[in-house]
Design a protein around this motif. Structure first.
Motif, mmCIF file in Angstrom:
data_model
loop_
_atom_site.group_PDB
_atom_site.id
_atom_site.type_symbol
_atom_site.label_atom_id
_atom_site.label_comp_id
_atom_site.label_asym_id
_atom_site.label_seq_id
_atom_site.Cartn_x
_atom_site.Cartn_y
_atom_site.Cartn_z
ATOM 1 N N MET A 217 0.841 -1.159 0.000
ATOM 2 C CA MET A 217 0.000 0.000 0.000
ATOM 3 C C MET A 217 0.896 1.234 0.000
ATOM 4 N N PHE A 218 0.781 2.000 -1.044
ATOM 5 C CA PHE A 218 1.597 3.198 -1.169
ATOM 6 C C PHE A 218 0.673 4.399 -1.267
ATOM 7 N N PRO A 219 0.741 5.325 -0.324
ATOM 8 C CA PRO A 219 -0.173 6.471 -0.321
ATOM 9 C C PRO A 219 0.016 7.348 -1.553
ATOM 10 N N PRO A 220 -1.061 7.722 -2.206
ATOM 11 C CA PRO A 220 -0.949 8.552 -3.411
ATOM 12 C C PRO A 220 -0.329 9.924 -3.140
ATOM 13 N N GLY A 221 -0.588 10.503 -1.960
ATOM 14 C CA GLY A 221 0.002 11.805 -1.645
ATOM 15 C C GLY A 221 1.512 11.733 -1.602
ATOM 16 N N ALA A 222 2.030 10.677 -0.983
ATOM 17 C CA ALA A 222 3.480 10.502 -0.904
ATOM 18 C C ALA A 222 4.058 10.234 -2.295
ATOM 19 N N ALA A 223 3.342 9.498 -3.113
ATOM 20 C CA ALA A 223 3.821 9.219 -4.466
ATOM 21 C C ALA A 223 3.943 10.515 -5.259
ATOM 22 N N GLY A 224 2.952 11.381 -5.122
ATOM 23 C CA GLY A 224 3.002 12.672 -5.811
ATOM 24 C C GLY A 224 4.158 13.530 -5.327
ATOM 25 N N ARG A 225 4.402 13.511 -4.018
ATOM 26 C CA ARG A 225 5.518 14.299 -3.469
ATOM 27 C C ARG A 225 6.860 13.752 -3.962
ATOM 28 N N LEU A 226 6.992 12.431 -4.009
ATOM 29 C CA LEU A 226 8.255 11.842 -4.479
ATOM 30 C C LEU A 226 8.470 12.119 -5.966
ATOM 31 N N LEU A 227 7.414 12.063 -6.754
ATOM 32 C CA LEU A 227 7.517 12.363 -8.181
ATOM 33 C C LEU A 227 7.897 13.827 -8.388
ATOM 34 N N SER A 228 7.273 14.712 -7.619
ATOM 35 C CA SER A 228 7.597 16.129 -7.714
ATOM 36 C C SER A 228 9.051 16.385 -7.334
#
Length: 59
Positions: free
Chosen positions: A1-12
Motif C-alpha cells: 500500500m503506497f499512499p498517493p500523496g506521498a507518491a506525488g511528493r516523491l515524483l515532484s
C-alpha cells in the motif's frame, strides 16, 4: 500500500528538486504512519477471523 500523496511528493521531488522542509516531513509521515497502523490492524483482523472459525457453532 503506497499512499498517493506521498507518491506525488516523491515524483515532484524527482522532477523539480527538494521542496520545503515541511513538505519533506509530510512525505515521511505519509510513508511511515500507514504501515505502523495497518499492520497491527491486519494482524488483529486475522486473529479475530481465526478465533471465529475455531469457536463451535450453536447446537
Amino acid at each position: 500500500m503506497f499512499p498517493p500523496g506521498a507518491a506525488g511528493r516523491l515524483l515532484s521531488r524527482a522532477v523539480h528538486g527538494w521542496p520545503h522542509g515541511f513538505q519533506v516531513a509530510l512525505t515521511v509521515v505519509e510513508l511511515v504512519i500507514p504501515p505502523l497502523y495497518f499492520r497491527p490492524a491486519d494482524a488483529d483482523e486475522k486473529a479475530h477471523r481465526a478465533a471465529r472459525t475455531e469457536a463451535p457453532g450453536p447446537a
